[in-house]
Structure formats: C-alpha cells, structure tokens
Write an enzyme that holds these catalytic residues in place. Sequence first.
Site, PDB file in Angstrom:
ATOM      1  N   ASP A 163       0.916  -1.141   0.000  1.00 51.37           N
ATOM      2  CA  ASP A 163       0.000   0.000   0.000  1.00 51.37           C
ATOM      3  C   ASP A 163       0.948   1.181   0.000  1.00 51.37           C
ATOM      4  OD1 ASP A 163      -1.471   2.277   0.874  1.00 51.37           O
ATOM      5  OD2 ASP A 163      -3.072   0.919   1.410  1.00 51.37           O
ATOM      6  N   HIS A 164       1.105   1.828  -1.147  1.00 52.08           N
ATOM      7  CA  HIS A 164       2.238   2.758  -1.238  1.00 52.08           C
ATOM      8  C   HIS A 164       2.104   3.950  -0.297  1.00 52.08           C
ATOM      9  CE1 HIS A 164      -0.193   5.184  -4.048  1.00 52.08           C
ATOM     10  NE2 HIS A 164       0.647   6.155  -3.826  1.00 52.08           N
ATOM     11  N   HIS A 201      -5.688   2.922   0.892  1.00 51.89           N
ATOM     12  CA  HIS A 201      -4.947   4.064   1.453  1.00 51.89           C
ATOM     13  C   HIS A 201      -5.692   4.764   2.590  1.00 51.89           C
ATOM     14  CE1 HIS A 201      -2.798   3.204  -2.110  1.00 51.89           C
ATOM     15  NE2 HIS A 201      -3.406   4.029  -2.928  1.00 51.89           N
TER      16      HIS A 201
END
Length: 522
Positions: free
Chosen positions: A209-210, A272
């Site tokens: 999950d950047h 996010h």
Amino acid sequence: MSATDRAAIAAGAQTGPEDNPLTEGLERLPVHPTALVIFGATGDLARRKLLPALYNLAHEGALPERFGLVGNARSEMTDDEFRAMAVESVREFSRRPPDEKVLEKVFTDVRYVPGSFDDDAVYAALGQELDELDEQRGLALNRCFYLSTAPTFFPIIVDALGRNDLAGREDSAVRVIIEKPFGRSLQEARELNARVLSVFDEEQVFRIDHYLGKETVQNVLALRFANNMFEPLWNRNYIDHVQITASEDLGIGSRAGYYDSAGALRDLVQNHMLQLLSLLCMEPPVAFEADPVRDEKVKVLRAISAPTPVDIPDMAVRGQYSDGIVAGRAVPGYLDEEGVPEDSTTETYAALRLEVHNWRWAGVPMYLRTGKRLARKVTEIAVTLKPVPHVAFQGPEMSTGVRPNVLVLTVQPNEGVSLSIGAKIPGTRMAIRTVNMEFLYGTAFLSQSPEAYERLIIDAMRGDATLFTRNDEVEAQWRIIDPIVKAWETSSAPLPQYPAGSQGPEEAERLLVGDNDRWRMI
Ligand code: BG6
C-alpha cells in the site's frame, strides 16, 4: 530481519554509521545481497516508479553492493533493450536528475526474460538467470519477486513460482511483493490470500500500500508516539471529529480500463484511506515492528462495523464528475473520458462517515472523502478538538474568534503538521483570532523526502514488513467496504454529479452529524 540477513551483516556486508555527527540519523540500514525480479517490467508502474526508485536508492548508496535485477514481461526484448528502457525511465521519471555514472552502474548487468506469466519455460529461464547471478556474485542472493502486473496475473504468477520451485530455498530468503489491488471484493481477497499462502509463508509476503511508504504517513506514528502532548488528548473526551481527505485534481488519464471497473471506493478508500484511519486510531504498539504494528491496526479495522444495506444511504455518498474547469482549463466529464462506457455508473468520488466502536473512539465521527477532478490535490488528516467548555471572553467582539483547535497532518503537498490555536489580537481589547503553529518538512529538514517506493523496495529486501499489509488486515478492510460497493452496484438511485474542479457533490453534506461539522475546503 531473517537469520540469513543477520549472518550476512555480521560478516561485514556493510559498515556501521560514520563518526560525522551531521550524518546522525541518516545511516543506511544494511541490506543482504539481493536479486530483484520484476514481473511486468515494461509496464507503467515499473517505468514511472520502480526503476526510478532503484536508481535513487543506488544514488544514495542504499542498494546492496551485490545486487541483481531481472525483468520479465510479455514483449520480446534483449537485455540491452531492457537496460535502455530502464535508463530512459529514470531520465523521464526520477525525482532527481540522474548522475550518469550511477545510472550506468546500477543497470550495467540487468537481465530480461521475455514470455507470458503462465509459461513454465519462463520460470525455468528465470531460475537459470538467478542461479547465474548467485554464481557471479559469489553467494546465494536473497530473491524478491515483484508482481507489478495486472491483478488477474497475481495468482497465476504465484502458482507458477511454487510449481517451478522458486518460492523458497535453503540458503537464502525468498520474498514476494504484491501490488494493489488485492482482490476486488472480500471474497476475492480471501481467495487470493489462500492461493498466495498455499505457496508462501506470510513472512515472505509483502502486500503493497504505497501510502505506508510516504514519510508523512509514517509521521502520524511519530507525532503520536514520540510526543507526550498529543496522546492524553487522543480520545473521545477531547476529539470532536476527524476528517481524512484524499482529493485529486487529475482525472483518470489513460486508466479507464482499470478505473471504470474499480471506482473510488476500491481504488483509494479500501486501502490508502483505511490505512490512514488505522494509523491515526491505533493503540501504541509495543514495538515498531511488523506484527505489533499490524496487530494494532487490525484491531481498529475490526472495531468498525460492516455497514448494513439500511445504514448505507446515511453513511456513504458517491458522485461522478461532469465537465468543468480545473486550474483554468476546461476538462471533460467522466462519461466523455476516452475508454469510459457512456452509461457508466462508476463513482469517481466517495465520502463515508465511519465510527470506531471501541473505548477510545466511541461516538467520534470519522469522515473520509476522496475523488478525482476535485478543486486541487491534497491529502490530509484533520483532527478537530472539542470546543472549550466555557468561553470567558464574553461580548460579540471578544468571543467571535474562539474556535475549536484543529490539528492538520498534511500528507501532500506542503507536507507538514499545523495546529490552529486561539490567540489574542494585539490591542486594548480582549479579542481572539485563530492562528496556526506550523511544521513544514521542506524547511525543517532541508532535504527532499524519498519516494514511497524507495522505502518499500528496500524494506521488502530487508524482510521488514512493518509498512506492508498483512492478510487479515486486507480482509478487515474489505469487510468494511464490500457492502457499500455491492449496494452502489445494485442501486437504482440517481448517481450524484459534481462539476470537475469543484468541492464534490452537495449530497456529501448529509453525512455531517455534528452541529458545527463542515467539510474542509479542498
Ligand atoms: C493509486 C490509485 O493507488 O493512488 C490512483 O490507483 C491514485 O488512482 C493514486 O491517483 C494516488 O497516489 P498519490 O501517491 O499520488 O497520492
């Protein structure tokens, strides 16, 4: 960190911190020699993010001395052509202009194996390249397989790695990095987890999950747990409500194929935004390590009830952009974007009101909203405190300025933290106005933050999964989102519209429950 990593470090794979006090806190963490295999190496993510991230890691001396890169994708290409593509990607997308010497060195020995993801011959060829790298570098390299492909290929690649004996080895660590989206529903996420965990152990799996790789997102934990002043207030007794915004001014670009089947809820809220909420609400972990941190995040997600069909109209609002003006330029509506079906009901905006049902947070509304083609790009968490119990400054000209304190953590742009406080306006009257106390990353640290992918790639190579999502966490996220996705997919209610460049659909107002709750200006 694995035992193998520790052994390599103990054997002096890298040196310790320098004596220079100015470098304090900037030391690089040691990384075991590693071979990174990128599936989908010619795709958008690899070109825009992964290859530039590798360059920037090399630029900072953060890559292990003995490193190998192998690309795979369906297009036919030689090693040299892949190298040229990698260099080109860095020139185009790197956050810093490349230094020619570093650029040449990092990609000198890259390899490329063409072929489709279900073809066993590809895995035999990959195995051969990896063995050769071991031989050339003089030890068994750790292996990281990065799945940067369309999600339909994740189970296919994972199965093939297992079938071809590439999922584990005796003398070094093997890890798999899986991009988002992790399934399109709770059911799919469960199935994918089961497939992945039938081949790999959870400790080998790194789900991206950047947002977790962003410095400012990690700073939520630093702010909460490295300072004594916030934690006593961090609960339902002092916090009135929380607003998390992830707005974008851009449209969907050339991603209609993906986006139209995803929508804003799956694209940004399921991952996010729920991650931001978990970090904000979690209990202090006993250690900043993968399992203690993820245990606490999962507890938050589990404390949010999955909405029932009856709840949904009251706690979730969707919208789709129509044409409008963004940054002074006329832009088309969603239905006129290239590749979008003209009768699409995909939401490009989603707003939710959630509640974390636990001792700390019961009764505190958590507002989340995200959307494409809104007024500007901003990602922030705003925590509004309760008003003071009694305003002593009576009289209209005195008390008008007394407002609840708001703590805003800005993830991007203008990364930083700001706290609004009531201050006396200079002069003979006791009049109050709100002013801001600010911390800005740019001015405080005078350095450019690394890109999220730099941090995540290096952490996966080190075997540190703290900033990656665990299987139960992903499923807990889907448990909350799934019923809303389903309700919207089958709803016959009109889909609210909002003009591109605006604040989003007016319908979002109905989520606000407190008398003084207002959506913050985007
Ligand atoms: C991605 C979404 O995960 O995040 C995109 O798929 C979105 O639609 C992007 O634009 C936003 O990321 P960032 O880092 O620009 O905030």
